[in-house]
Design a protein around this motif. Structure first.
Motif, short mmCIF file in Angstrom:
data_model
loop_
_atom_site.label_atom_id
_atom_site.label_comp_id
_atom_site.label_asym_id
_atom_site.label_seq_id
_atom_site.Cartn_x
_atom_site.Cartn_y
_atom_site.Cartn_z
N VAL A 1 44.98 45.93 36.50
CA VAL A 1 44.61 47.29 36.07
C VAL A 1 45.86 48.13 35.87
CG1 VAL A 1 43.45 49.42 36.77
CG2 VAL A 1 42.33 47.20 37.15
N THR A 2 46.79 48.04 36.81
CA THR A 2 48.04 48.79 36.69
C THR A 2 48.83 48.34 35.46
OG1 THR A 2 48.11 48.83 39.10
CG2 THR A 2 50.08 49.57 37.95
N THR B 1 44.27 38.50 37.01
CA THR B 1 43.52 37.94 38.14
C THR B 1 43.61 36.41 38.19
OG1 THR B 1 41.51 38.04 36.77
CG2 THR B 1 41.90 39.86 38.30
N VAL C 1 42.03 40.42 44.90
CA VAL C 1 42.22 41.87 45.06
C VAL C 1 43.60 42.28 44.54
CG1 VAL C 1 42.43 43.74 46.74
CG2 VAL C 1 40.62 42.03 47.00
N VAL C 2 44.62 41.50 44.95
CA VAL C 2 45.98 41.80 44.51
C VAL C 2 46.09 41.69 42.98
CG1 VAL C 2 48.37 40.98 44.56
CG2 VAL C 2 47.06 41.12 46.67
N LYS D 1 50.37 45.49 52.87
CA LYS D 1 50.58 46.20 51.59
C LYS D 1 52.03 46.08 51.12
CE LYS D 1 49.03 50.18 53.14
NZ LYS D 1 48.43 49.84 54.42
N THR E 1 43.69 41.94 40.74
CA THR E 1 42.93 43.00 40.07
C THR E 1 43.72 44.30 40.04
OG1 THR E 1 40.85 41.99 40.78
CG2 THR E 1 40.76 44.28 40.05
N VAL E 2 44.32 44.65 41.17
CA VAL E 2 45.14 45.87 41.23
C VAL E 2 46.31 45.76 40.25
CG1 VAL E 2 46.70 47.23 42.68
CG2 VAL E 2 44.51 46.41 43.59
N ALA E 3 46.97 44.60 40.25
CA ALA E 3 48.11 44.39 39.35
C ALA E 3 47.68 44.42 37.89
CB ALA E 3 48.80 43.07 39.67
N VAL F 1 52.50 42.30 43.34
CA VAL F 1 51.82 43.22 42.42
C VAL F 1 52.75 43.58 41.27
CG1 VAL F 1 50.86 45.55 42.17
CG2 VAL F 1 50.26 44.15 44.15
#
Length: 847
Positions: A328-329, A372, A321-322, A13, A324-326, A20
């Motif tokens: 959305v944020t 993404t 995954v990374v 993480k 998608t998180v980035a 991210v």
């Protein structure tokens, strides 16, 4: 493999945080730009639609009416009466409008430029104009009265009965404020001003007695806009006027607003694009290092049956995954940025139309896809490289170094790209200007940049080696820092490339902008002898009374108004420029390739070289002319001068042109004063003109600055882009150093064990960071200088700036290099502290 990929994400993480953040910044700017521009566009369109609530069909002059010599606007009272009597028409309103400057009580202009407008109050049968309901007072009557919109009246502190200083075409007029009205006009909603006069006064000031700018028709109940338009078209003259439905106008206005937002949108998206491009290096670097650290783990997976495709897929799943998180944020942060931008624009004094934040499905989809896709694409190469490592070889080595063959292939490809790009750029600089020249130059720049990016690992060793004598001054810490910087050339290259791109753009554009500004300054100095150029702040026509007032001022020794008038020469319409033939030579200094300026009088004229070449004219050519009033004559070309941004076109004496003009107006007035361009001289001119807020008195520096305003704006935007790039570059260097410290934990423990103290460890990491950042800075500045030179050659080829010469901004280049060094120092703070805090015994035992 999917569960393995997720477990790896959760296990790393902290290491993925920088990735991210890099992706999030780019996505935030993309989503913020889309939300902000959509919000402003939708609010402006909604405000614009309100202005057409009572308009079903509009009659306007056709496009060629104003530019056709001798043509008269067909929109008169006779056509207005016909429009009102058309079957299905409830009412018809004649409108005339133009620029009107309103001064506040301190004499300053309320509103800016074209947003300060005036129109006519057109009462209906009830004596009221439904478009402008009066909040206070009454409608204007007579030439000395006017009404003002409520927003401007409140800003200026005016109330009914006040005397207000206004200007329509130059001279200051004092008008009595008889009424304050409310309006849904989009210009006023955006912070502009609107003054209303009675129809006769407005026609005299903005058009001609009896003429209108447009005629608005409201349909009777039960009549459609299309049916009314068909009926209106039957009463229109055969030429000179067109009818359009209100719905068409709303759509055209919406399209215009959307188009006008494109410039801002594209500029902001460019920032986001560069940030994302720079972020790809961080992403690729992160996954390369993560893959290298997990070499044994991946080899074990291969040994127990995982295929190459599964290994690659697991890395890509991590990236997904990374990303998608980035994404959305970033989307959520972008919505916040959009809200902050709207508030910021409002805080600057510009009035933004009210409306909700517009978050369209396309904005959400684009933001998520951008985050993404960029992350997955950047991680694909490290994932593919991980899958190609043989299991046995991987188990015997923690770090899989690049093979000699792969490095040779990479360097060969980089050299080919760089060579082809350099050749294309050099070829373009030697060609005459055309669309293909721009294409070749663009392709060359792209190929060279790709080539340098590919060759950066190869370039890192010799360039970093140049810093060795300086690093030795820091003892063992400096020597170790240099060795660490070149230990993994690919990683060093990827880290430095982020900063290189930003500094390349900003160095190149700073050099081009500075060179262009100097060229414009030279042009203004070379072509103008006049001390001042006097014009309207809105760039609208100036009353000839201003030129007369200036000519009668004791301070003025020579002056000339510049007037434009359409005329037909042969089969095309050209614009003639009228000047004071007697003084024009005292106010300008033109380079003549043929003939000479001499004294402009009678039918004698001079023309710029571009127009002469296009038309095939030469000194002695006689041109048959149809003037603005329809009368015919002949002009004799007495000279051909070199065109520039300030003076161009066909120039003749005003005494010849004025008798053929329907309405005499000046675009600007050139003025020469006794004492030259001094603050005292300027004050005297401003005072002589009544301290008019609508008129600007500009010296040569102001004139060149006004021409270069677009360049300055672009440069300021690029400085914002540099700030964005620097933030991402800092994240990249922190990421690299943090992972480098993690990888070298055992080595750092050994150094501590044999006597290197914590201070020395910190210094080693800081110097490594500094060297990598300066390496990127030197490459970026070098590429920027090359591209600035190539762009300069292209600008000279266009012939638009004959005085252009590439001037390198040495001071700013030094500042940019210092900025690169500061990036290195700042980025090393946390990794250096982390390295120094490592427990030496635990570090030695670490794998």
């Amino acid at each position: 493999m999917f569960r393995t990929a997720l477990r790896n994400v959760l296990a790393h993480k902290a290491r993925l945080l920088m990735t991210v953040l890099a992706v999030m910044l780019g996505v935030a700017f993309v989503s913020g730009t889309l939300v902000f521009t959509s919000t402003i566009s939708d609010a402006s369109q909604a405000s614009s639609r309100k202005g057409f609530d009572n308009v079903d069909v509009v009659i306007k002059p056709s496009d060629n009416t104003q530019s056709t010599p001798g043509a008269r606007s067909p929109l008169d009272h006779k056509l207005l009466d016909k429009a009102a009597g058309v079957p299905g028409a409830a009412s018809a309103t004649g409108t005339v409008s133009g620029f009107t400057a309103i001064a506040d009580k301190s004499g300053k202009l309320i509103g800016e430029g074209f947003s300060t407008s005036g129109s006519n109050y057109f009462p209906g049968a009830d004596g009221k104009d439904a478009r402008y309901p009066m909040r206070d007072g009454a409608a204007p009557k007579g030439p000395h009265e006017f009404a003002l919109d409520a927003h401007t009246a409140d800003r200026g502190g005016y109330k009914v009965g006040d005397t207000v200083r206004i200007s329509v075409d130059g001279p200051v007029r004092e008008q009595k404020l008889t009424g304050i009205f409310t309006t849904d006009d989009g210009t006023v909603a955006a912070g502009g001003s609107l003054a209303l006069f009675d129809t006769a006064t407005a026609q005299k000031r903005f058009a001609a007695p009896g003429e209108f700018s447009e005629i608005d028709i409201k349909a009777a109940p039960g009549t459609s806009q299309t049916a009314l338009k068909d009926a209106v078209e039957k009463i229109l003259p055969k030429q000179g006027a067109t009818a359009t439905t209100g719905k068409q106008l709303v759509n055209e206005q919406a399209k215009f607003i959307a188009t006008s937002m494109d410039g801002m949108k594209n500029a902001l998206l460019a920032f986001a694009g560069v940030a994302l491009f720079v972020g790809t290096f961080i992403i690729a670097n992160t996954f390369t290092m993560l893959v290298a650290q997990r070499t044994k783990e991946l080899a074990l997976l291969r040994a127990v049956g995982a295929s190459r495709r599964q290994i690659t897929r697991s890395v890509l799943i991590e990236a997904l995954v990374v990303g998608t998180v980035a994404a959305v944020t970033g989307l959520l942060a972008g919505i916040g940025i959009a809200a902050a931008l709207r508030a910021l624009v409002g805080a600057t004094g510009a009035k933004v139309p009210d409306g909700p934040l517009v978050i369209s499905p396309s904005t959400i989809l684009i933001s998520l896809l951008v985050g993404t896709v960029v992350t997955v694409l950047a991680a694909w190469l490290p994932g593919r490289r991980a899958a190609k490592i043989p299991p046995i070889a991987a188990m015997n080595s923690v770090h899989a170094t690049a093979t000699t063959k792969s490095l040779m292939v990479r360097n060969t490809i980089g050299a080919l790209f760089a060579g082809a790009g350099t050749a294309a750029v050099l070829t373009a600089t030697g060609m005459s200007y055309s669309g293909s020249t721009r294409a070749i130059m663009g392709a060359g720049v792209g190929l060279l940049l790709i080539g340098v990016l590919v060759l950066t690992p190869l370039l890192s060793r010799p360039l970093i080696a140049l810093a060795a004598p300086v690093l030795r001054l820091f003892g063992i810490s400096g020597i170790l820092a240099r060795q660490n910087a070149v230990r993994n050339p690919r990683r060093t290259a990827a880290t430095a490339s982020a900063l290189m791109i930003g500094l390349m753009l900003i160095t190149g554009m700073t050099a081009v902008a500075g060179s262009a500004q100097q060229a414009i300054d030279k042009m203004a100095t070379a072509s103008l002898k006049a001390d001042y150029m006097v014009s309207m702040a809105s760039r609208t026509p100036l009353s000839p009374d201003v030129a007369k007032k200036l000519a009668s001022t004791d301070e003025v020794t020579a002056s000339s108004p510049l007037r434009n008038s359409p005329a037909r020469i042969g089969t095309t319409t050209e614009f003639l420029t009228g000047v004071n033939g007697k003084d024009f030579g005292k106010l300008t200094q033109l380079d003549f390739s043929e003939g000479a300026l001499g004294t402009l009088s009678g039918d004698r004229a001079v023309v710029d070289d571009s127009t002469a070449k296009e038309k095939g004219w030469h000194t002695g050519s006689r041109l048959p002319v149809t003037f603005e009033d329809g009368k015919r004559g002949t002009l004799a070309i007495g000279g051909v001068y070199q065109r520039n941004q300030i003076i161009h076109g066909i120039i003749l004496d005003n005494a010849t042109l004025a008798p053929h003009q329907k309405h005499i107006t000046d675009m600007q007035v050139m003025v020469k004063t006794k004492d030259g361009a001094t603050a005292a001289s300027k004050d005297k001119l401003v005072t002589a003109l009544g301290k008019n807020p609508a008129i600007t008195v500009a010296d040569k520096k102001d004139v060149s600055g006004d021409i270069a305003k677009t360049i300055t704006l672009m440069l300021n935007m690029l400085y914002g882009l540099l700030a964005m790039t620097v933030i991402v570059a800092v994240l990249g260097v922190i990421n690299t150093l943090a992972m480098s410290v993690f990888e070298r934990s055992q080595e750092i423990g050994m150094l501590r064990a044999i006597g290197l103290d914590r201070r020395g460890i910190k210094q080693m990491v800081r110097l490594e960071s500094l060297v990598i950042s300066l390496f990127g800075g030197v490459l970026g500045i070098g590429l920027g200088v090359f591209f600035a030179w190539a762009t300069g050659e292209l600008i000279k080829a266009t012939g638009q700036l004959s005085t252009y010469e590439t001037v390198l901004p040495w001071g700013r280049m030094g500042l940019f290099l210092a900025l690169a060094a500061m990036v290195g120092v700042l980025a090393a703070l946390w990794p250096a502290r982390r390295a120094a805090k490592l427990n030496m015994l635990q570090a030695i035992k670490a794998e």
